[in-house]
Design a protein around this motif. Structure first.
Motif, PDB file in Angstrom:
ATOM      1  N   ARG A 131       0.829  -1.208   0.000  1.00  0.00           N
ATOM      2  CA  ARG A 131       0.000   0.000   0.000  1.00  0.00           C
ATOM      3  C   ARG A 131       0.866   1.262   0.000  1.00  0.00           C
ATOM      4  O   ARG A 131       0.404   2.326  -0.384  1.00  0.00           O
ATOM      5  CB  ARG A 131      -0.916   0.006   1.229  1.00  0.00           C
ATOM      6  CG  ARG A 131      -2.017  -1.044   1.153  1.00  0.00           C
ATOM      7  CD  ARG A 131      -3.170  -0.726   2.073  1.00  0.00           C
ATOM      8  NE  ARG A 131      -2.822  -0.890   3.481  1.00  0.00           N
ATOM      9  CZ  ARG A 131      -2.914  -2.064   4.134  1.00  0.00           C
ATOM     10  NH1 ARG A 131      -3.334  -3.156   3.505  1.00  0.00           N
ATOM     11  NH2 ARG A 131      -2.596  -2.136   5.403  1.00  0.00           N
ATOM     12  N   TYR A 132       2.110   1.149   0.448  1.00  0.00           N
ATOM     13  CA  TYR A 132       3.001   2.318   0.496  1.00  0.00           C
ATOM     14  C   TYR A 132       3.923   2.373  -0.714  1.00  0.00           C
ATOM     15  O   TYR A 132       4.272   3.434  -1.191  1.00  0.00           O
ATOM     16  CB  TYR A 132       3.830   2.290   1.779  1.00  0.00           C
ATOM     17  CG  TYR A 132       2.985   2.454   3.022  1.00  0.00           C
ATOM     18  CD1 TYR A 132       2.727   3.724   3.534  1.00  0.00           C
ATOM     19  CD2 TYR A 132       2.437   1.354   3.672  1.00  0.00           C
ATOM     20  CE1 TYR A 132       1.945   3.890   4.671  1.00  0.00           C
ATOM     21  CE2 TYR A 132       1.660   1.502   4.807  1.00  0.00           C
ATOM     22  CZ  TYR A 132       1.411   2.768   5.305  1.00  0.00           C
ATOM     23  OH  TYR A 132       0.638   2.919   6.421  1.00  0.00           O
ATOM     24  N   PHE A 133       4.368   1.217  -1.169  1.00  0.00           N
ATOM     25  CA  PHE A 133       5.223   1.168  -2.368  1.00  0.00           C
ATOM     26  C   PHE A 133       4.309   1.047  -3.580  1.00  0.00           C
ATOM     27  O   PHE A 133       3.907  -0.058  -3.951  1.00  0.00           O
ATOM     28  CB  PHE A 133       6.153  -0.043  -2.305  1.00  0.00           C
ATOM     29  CG  PHE A 133       7.356   0.126  -1.422  1.00  0.00           C
ATOM     30  CD1 PHE A 133       8.567   0.585  -1.940  1.00  0.00           C
ATOM     31  CD2 PHE A 133       7.301  -0.194  -0.074  1.00  0.00           C
ATOM     32  CE1 PHE A 133       9.692   0.712  -1.126  1.00  0.00           C
ATOM     33  CE2 PHE A 133       8.415  -0.061   0.747  1.00  0.00           C
ATOM     34  CZ  PHE A 133       9.612   0.394   0.222  1.00  0.00           C
ATOM     35  N   LYS A 134       3.997   2.189  -4.192  1.00  0.00           N
ATOM     36  CA  LYS A 134       3.042   2.124  -5.297  1.00  0.00           C
ATOM     37  C   LYS A 134       3.729   1.972  -6.643  1.00  0.00           C
ATOM     38  O   LYS A 134       3.119   1.528  -7.608  1.00  0.00           O
ATOM     39  CB  LYS A 134       2.180   3.386  -5.287  1.00  0.00           C
ATOM     40  CG  LYS A 134       1.344   3.499  -4.011  1.00  0.00           C
ATOM     41  CD  LYS A 134       0.163   4.451  -4.210  1.00  0.00           C
ATOM     42  CE  LYS A 134      -0.822   4.340  -3.063  1.00  0.00           C
ATOM     43  NZ  LYS A 134      -0.350   4.989  -1.824  1.00  0.00           N
ATOM     44  N   LYS A 135       5.012   2.384  -6.726  1.00  0.00           N
ATOM     45  CA  LYS A 135       5.702   2.358  -8.020  1.00  0.00           C
ATOM     46  C   LYS A 135       6.775   1.275  -8.096  1.00  0.00           C
ATOM     47  O   LYS A 135       7.026   0.708  -9.151  1.00  0.00           O
ATOM     48  CB  LYS A 135       6.387   3.725  -8.251  1.00  0.00           C
ATOM     49  CG  LYS A 135       5.412   4.884  -8.321  1.00  0.00           C
ATOM     50  CD  LYS A 135       6.129   6.232  -8.311  1.00  0.00           C
ATOM     51  CE  LYS A 135       6.401   6.687  -6.897  1.00  0.00           C
ATOM     52  NZ  LYS A 135       6.834   8.085  -6.766  1.00  0.00           N
ATOM     53  N   THR A 136       7.450   1.063  -6.980  1.00  0.00           N
ATOM     54  CA  THR A 136       8.622   0.191  -6.993  1.00  0.00           C
ATOM     55  C   THR A 136       8.205  -1.270  -6.935  1.00  0.00           C
ATOM     56  O   THR A 136       7.344  -1.651  -6.143  1.00  0.00           O
ATOM     57  CB  THR A 136       9.521   0.501  -5.775  1.00  0.00           C
ATOM     58  OG1 THR A 136       9.700   1.914  -5.705  1.00  0.00           O
ATOM     59  CG2 THR A 136      10.859  -0.179  -5.899  1.00  0.00           C
ATOM     60  N   LYS A 137       8.846  -2.069  -7.787  1.00  0.00           N
ATOM     61  CA  LYS A 137       8.532  -3.498  -7.776  1.00  0.00           C
ATOM     62  C   LYS A 137       9.081  -4.150  -6.524  1.00  0.00           C
ATOM     63  O   LYS A 137      10.108  -3.747  -6.003  1.00  0.00           O
ATOM     64  CB  LYS A 137       9.128  -4.167  -9.008  1.00  0.00           C
ATOM     65  CG  LYS A 137       8.362  -3.788 -10.254  1.00  0.00           C
ATOM     66  CD  LYS A 137       8.718  -4.660 -11.419  1.00  0.00           C
ATOM     67  CE  LYS A 137       7.668  -4.457 -12.489  1.00  0.00           C
ATOM     68  NZ  LYS A 137       8.138  -4.823 -13.810  1.00  0.00           N
ATOM     69  N   PHE A 138       8.397  -5.182  -6.082  1.00  0.00           N
ATOM     70  CA  PHE A 138       8.841  -5.952  -4.931  1.00  0.00           C
ATOM     71  C   PHE A 138       9.614  -7.181  -5.386  1.00  0.00           C
ATOM     72  O   PHE A 138       9.236  -7.843  -6.349  1.00  0.00           O
ATOM     73  CB  PHE A 138       7.643  -6.431  -4.107  1.00  0.00           C
ATOM     74  CG  PHE A 138       7.160  -5.421  -3.106  1.00  0.00           C
ATOM     75  CD1 PHE A 138       7.851  -4.231  -2.893  1.00  0.00           C
ATOM     76  CD2 PHE A 138       6.015  -5.663  -2.361  1.00  0.00           C
ATOM     77  CE1 PHE A 138       7.417  -3.303  -1.963  1.00  0.00           C
ATOM     78  CE2 PHE A 138       5.569  -4.742  -1.426  1.00  0.00           C
ATOM     79  CZ  PHE A 138       6.264  -3.562  -1.224  1.00  0.00           C
ATOM     80  N   SER A 139      10.669  -7.465  -4.652  1.00  0.00           N
ATOM     81  CA  SER A 139      11.445  -8.659  -4.918  1.00  0.00           C
ATOM     82  C   SER A 139      11.491  -9.500  -3.645  1.00  0.00           C
ATOM     83  O   SER A 139      11.396  -8.962  -2.545  1.00  0.00           O
ATOM     84  CB  SER A 139      12.864  -8.265  -5.338  1.00  0.00           C
ATOM     85  OG  SER A 139      13.643  -9.412  -5.561  1.00  0.00           O
ATOM     86  N   MET A 140      11.583 -10.793  -3.816  1.00  0.00           N
ATOM     87  CA  MET A 140      11.728 -11.663  -2.650  1.00  0.00           C
ATOM     88  C   MET A 140      12.830 -12.672  -2.894  1.00  0.00           C
ATOM     89  O   MET A 140      13.199 -12.931  -4.036  1.00  0.00           O
ATOM     90  CB  MET A 140      10.439 -12.424  -2.346  1.00  0.00           C
ATOM     91  CG  MET A 140      10.179 -13.578  -3.282  1.00  0.00           C
ATOM     92  SD  MET A 140       8.915 -14.733  -2.684  1.00  0.00           S
ATOM     93  CE  MET A 140       9.797 -15.576  -1.359  1.00  0.00           C
TER      94      MET A 140
END
Ligand code: CO
Length: 673
Positions: free
Chosen positions: A92-101
Motif C-alpha cells: 500500500r506504500y510502495f506504489k511504483k517500486t517493484k517488490f522482490s523476494m
C-alpha cells in the motif's frame, strides 16, 4: 576510464534534474529484507518499515527486496507477525517500486525441500499478495530444484531471477570446481530456463574485485538476461567488487540504506550515487532524498534494534570469512550455538573442521540451508565426536543431504560418511539421483486436515505447511487461542530510553547498590527483557517498571538463558577500587539452571538435552518400551533436527515436555527405567 567521462556538472546537481546517464546503473534496495536479516537477525517489524516506505518508493529503485529468506520464519516465530500481512501492508506504500523476494527454490522460505503442491501454492499466493520478482536460488546450484516453481512464476506473469550461488574452494575464482566455466555454464542453464535476469549471489562476500570484473564480463558476453550482483560486505571487499562489476557492465546491484549497510550486510547506496554522479552509469538518484530516509531510520527506527547489533568487535570487517568462507548469518549462528552450550572456546576447532566437513558433504556452497547444515554438523562433530568415532550425532538434515534430498552436490559425498548417515534412514539406505521433490509425497491435503479450521485461508495453511510446530503456535496466537508472549511484543523508543538510562547507571555502578539493599521483588507479568552489553559481556536483563523507575530483578549471562530462568538475585559485586574505572554492575553468577524433576521418583536413566533447543516430537510415549539407540525424542537446535537415541533399553517412565517446548542443555527430556 574513457567510458566513464564526466558530464559537466554545475552547482546543482544532487537533485534528480541532472542529465540522465546513457546506461544508468540499476539499484535494488534490500534494507527491508537482507539488511535487517544480516544485521538484526531479521527482527525488523513492519511498523518500523512504514515510516520510510513512501519515501523509498520515490527514489527510483529498480526493485525493493522486502520479503522471503528468513523473514517468513522469523516473523511468525519471533515477532508474532503474519508474513503475508507485511507484504500487503507494504504494497500500500510502495506504489511504483517493484517488490522482490528471496525464494530458496524448492525450499521456498524454509530449510528443506517441500512437496510440489506446497511449492506451487506458495508461489501463486505470493504473487496474489503482491510479489513481482522472484530471486530464486538453490543452495547446491542444482536447478532441478527450480523446475516446479519457475513455470508457476512465469504463468503468474512475475519476473524470474535465477541465482548462481557464488562459492570458492580456493582463495580466488578458479580451481577444479568453481571456476569461470562453471559460472558461465550455470548462467546458460538459467537462460535456458527462461530467466528474466541472472543474479550472482555472493552471500559470504567472497567475490574479489578483479574476479567480479572477469565474471561479469564473461556473463555479459555469454548470456542475454540482465546481470545482477548481490555481494555481501562481510569481508570488506564489496564496494570495490561492485565498482569493478560496474566497469564490467553489470546491470543491477544490491545496496542498503546506510543504517542497514556494511558489516555482514551490504554496501550503502549513498557512496555509489556520489561516486557515479555525472558518469554514464549515474543512478539519477536524489542524494538529499536518501539522506532524509536515513535520518528517519537513524532517529525513529534503528535505536530499537541496535541492541541486536553484534558489537563484540570494533571492526566492521570480518577477515575470517576470507579464510573459512562462512556467510555472516552462519557465523553468528555458530557463535550463538557454542555460547548457549558453554563451549565458545571451541570456535577455533569449529573453524578448523569446517572445510573438512564441507568437503566430506560434497563441497557444497555455504548458503541457507547448506550453511546451517554444514555448520551445525561441524559443531556436533566438535562437541560429541570421540577419538574413535566421528559423526557421532548426525542431524536429520545431513541424512537428507546424503540421501540426495537437497539435490546433487558438486562433488560426491564421502562414501563412509554417507553410509553412516543413511544407516537405518527411513527413506532407505540407497541415495536417489532424481529430482529430489519427485520422491516427496504431496503435503498440502495432509496439512489441511491436520490444521483444520485453525487455518482460515490458504495463506494460513501455508504458514502451517512450511512450519508445522511454530506455524501452528503462531496461528493459535493469531486467532486468540493462545496468549501472545510478552517477549515477542515490539519495544518502543521509550523502552529504549529507559534501557539506555539503566545502562548508564550500570556503568556508574549505581544499579548494584539498589538491588543488594533489598531482596529481589517478585517478577511481574510486565517484565520486559533486554539485552545489555557491558564491556564485551552480554547480559539478558529483565526490567520491571515500578513507580516509573526501572529496577533490575534478575540478571543472567546469556549462556544460561535458554529456558525462562527463575529470578535470581543480583550478586553483589565487590566495591570498585576508586582508582579503577567503574566495573560493570549487572554482572552476576549464572542463574541456577532450572532442572526438570523427572516425573517418576524412581531411579531411571535420564535422557538429557545435549544442547539447548526446541522439542520437535517424542517418538515414544510413557509406557512404551524402547531399545538402546532407538530414537526417543527429536529436538531442533540451530534450525537442524537432532534425533536423540535412548541411552538404555527399558520402558519410558516419563516424558517431561511437549512439542514446541524450549529446553536448556541438561534438561531431562525423558526417563527410561
Ligand atoms: Co544476501
Amino acid at each position: 576510464m574513457s567510458e566513464h567521462t564526466q558530464v559537466k556538472m554545475t552547482e546543482m546537481n544532487y537533485d534528480k534534474d541532472r542529465p540522465k546517464a546513457e546506461n544508468p546503473l540499476l539499484i535494488e534496495d534490500i534494507s527491508l529484507r537482507d539488511g535487517h536479516q544480516s544485521l538484526f537477525a531479521t527482527r525488523g517489524r513492519t511498523e518500523d518499515m512504514i515510516p520510510v516506505a513512501e519515501k523509498m518508493d520515490d527514489i527510483g529503485f529498480w526493485a525493493a527486496e522486502v520479503w522471503g529468506g528468513a523473514t517468513f520464519d522469523t516473523m511468525h516465530r519471533f515477532l508474532g507477525e503474519d508474513p503475508w500481512e507485511r507484504l500487503r501492508t507494504l504494497k500500500r506504500y510502495f506504489k511504483k517500486t517493484k517488490f522482490s523476494m528471496l525464494l530458496r527454490g524448492q525450499n521456498l522460505v524454509g530449510y528443506r525441500n517441500y512437496a510440489d503442491d506446497v511449492a506451487k501454492l506458495f508461489v501463486k499466493k505470493t504473487v496474489d499478495n503482491g510479489m513481482d520478482i522472484f530471486r530464486t536460488f538453490d543452495a547446491l546450484n542444482d536447478y532441478r530444484n527450480f523446475e516446479t516453481v519457475v513455470p508457476v512464476i512465469k504463468e503468474c506473469g512475475a519476473h524470474f531471477q535465477g541465482c548462481i550461488c557464488y562459492t570458492l574452494t580456493e582463495p580466488r575464482l578458479g580451481g577444479e570446481i568453481y571456476n569461470l566455466d562453471y559460472y558461465i555454464q550455470k548462467a546458460k542453464d538459467l537462460e535456458d530456463m527462461g530467466a528474466d535476469s541472472i543474479c550472482i549471489k555472493d552471500m559470504a562476500g567472497l567475490l574479489a574485485p578483479y574476479d567480479a570484473y572477469e565474471l561479469v564480463k564473461a556473463l555479459k558476453e555469454n548470456v542475454k538476461p540482465l546481470i545482477h550482483l548481490h555481494s555481501h560486505f562481510t569481508s570488506g571487499m564489496s564496494p570495490m567488487t561492485h565498482f569493478k562489476a560496474i566497469e564490467a557492465g553489470v546491470d543491477i546491484i544490491d545496496t542498503c540504506m546506510t543504517p542497514y549497510a556494511y558489516r555482514t550486510s551490504h554496501a550503502a547506496i549513498e557512496p555509489f550515487v556520489m561516486s557515479l554522479l555525472g558518469t554514464n552509469r549515474d543512478t539519477g538518484f536524489d542524494i538529499r532524498a536518501l539522506a532524509d530516509i536515513n535520518e528517519i531510520l537513524e532517529k525513529d527506527v534503528l535505536p530499537k534494534y541496535k541492541h541486536l547489533l553484534d558489537d563484540s568487535k570494533v571492526s566492521g570487517i570480518d577477515i575470517n570469512v576470507l579464510l573459512h568462507q562462512t556467510p555472516g548469518g552462519m557465523l553468528s549462528n555458530l557463535v550463538n550455538q557454542l555460547k548457549e552450550m558453554d563451549a565458545l572456546d571451541k570456535i577455533d576447532e569449529v573453524y578448523k573442521q569446517l572445510p573438512k566437513v564441507r568437503k566430506e558433504l560434497g563441497q557444497v556452497p555455504l548458503v541457507t540451508p547448506t550453511s546451517q547444515i554444514v555448520g551445525t554438523q561441524t559443531v556436533n562433530n566438535v562437541l560429541f565426536d570421540t577419538p574413535d568415532e566421528r559423526y557421532k550425532m548426525i542431524t536429520a538434515q545431513v541424512k537428507d543431504l546424503c540421501y540426495g534430498l537437497y539435490g546433487k552436490t558438486s562433488v560426491p559425498i564421502d562414501e563412509e560418511v554417507r553410509k553412516k548417515a543413511l544407516k537405518g534412514y527411513d527413506r532407505g539406505e540407497d541415495p536417489i539421483t532424481c529430482r529430489p521433490a519427485e520422491v516427496l509425497e504431496p503435503e498440502l491435503e495432509k496439512a489441511r486436515k491436520e490444521i483444520g479450521s485453525l487455518a482460515v485461508d490458504d495463506e494460513d495453511l501455508i504458514v502451517y505447511a512450511l512450519f508445522p510446530v511454530t506455524g501452528k503456535k503462531y496461528l493459535m496466537q493469531k486467532y486468540g487461542k493462545e496468549e501472545v508472549p510478552e517477549s515477542i511484543k515490539p519495544i518502543t523508543l521509550e523502552d529504549v530510553e529507559k534501557q539506555d538510562a539503566m545502562l548508564a547507571k550500570a556503568r556508574k555502578g549505581e544499579l548494584i547498590e539498589k538491588s543488594c539493599s533489598e531482596s529481589a521483588p517478585e517478577k511481574s507479568d510486565n517484565t520486559r527483557t533486554f539485552n545489555v552489553f557491558v564491556e564485551g559481556e552480554y547480559f539478558e536483563v529483565g526490567v520491571d517498571e515500578v513507580g516509573g523507575a526501572p529496577v533490575i530483578t534478575y540478571a543472567t549471562p546469556q549462556a544460561a538463558q535458554a529456558v525462562a530462568p527463575a529470578p535470581a538475585p543480583v550478586t553483589p559485586a565487590p566495591a570498585a577500587p576508586t582508582s579503577a574505572p567503574a566495573k560493570p554492575a549487572v554482572k552476576s553468577e549464572p542463574a541456577p539452571k532450572p532442572k526438570e524433576e523427572p516425573a517418576s521418583s524412581g531411579t531411571g536413566t535420564s535422557v538429557t538435552a545435549p544442547m539447548p533447543g526446541m522439542v520437535i516430537k517424542y517418538e515414544k510415549n510413557v509406557g512404551d518400551s524402547i531399545n538402546e539407540g532407538e530414537t526417543i525424542v527429536v529436538i531442533e537446535a540451530m534450525k537442524m533436527e537432532n534425533a536423540l537415541p535412548a541411552p538404555a533399553s527399558g520402558v519410558v517412565k516419563a516424558v517431561n515436555y511437549k512439542s514446541g517446548d524450549s529446553v536448556a542443555k541438561g534438561d531431562v527430556l525423558a526417563v527410561i527405567e
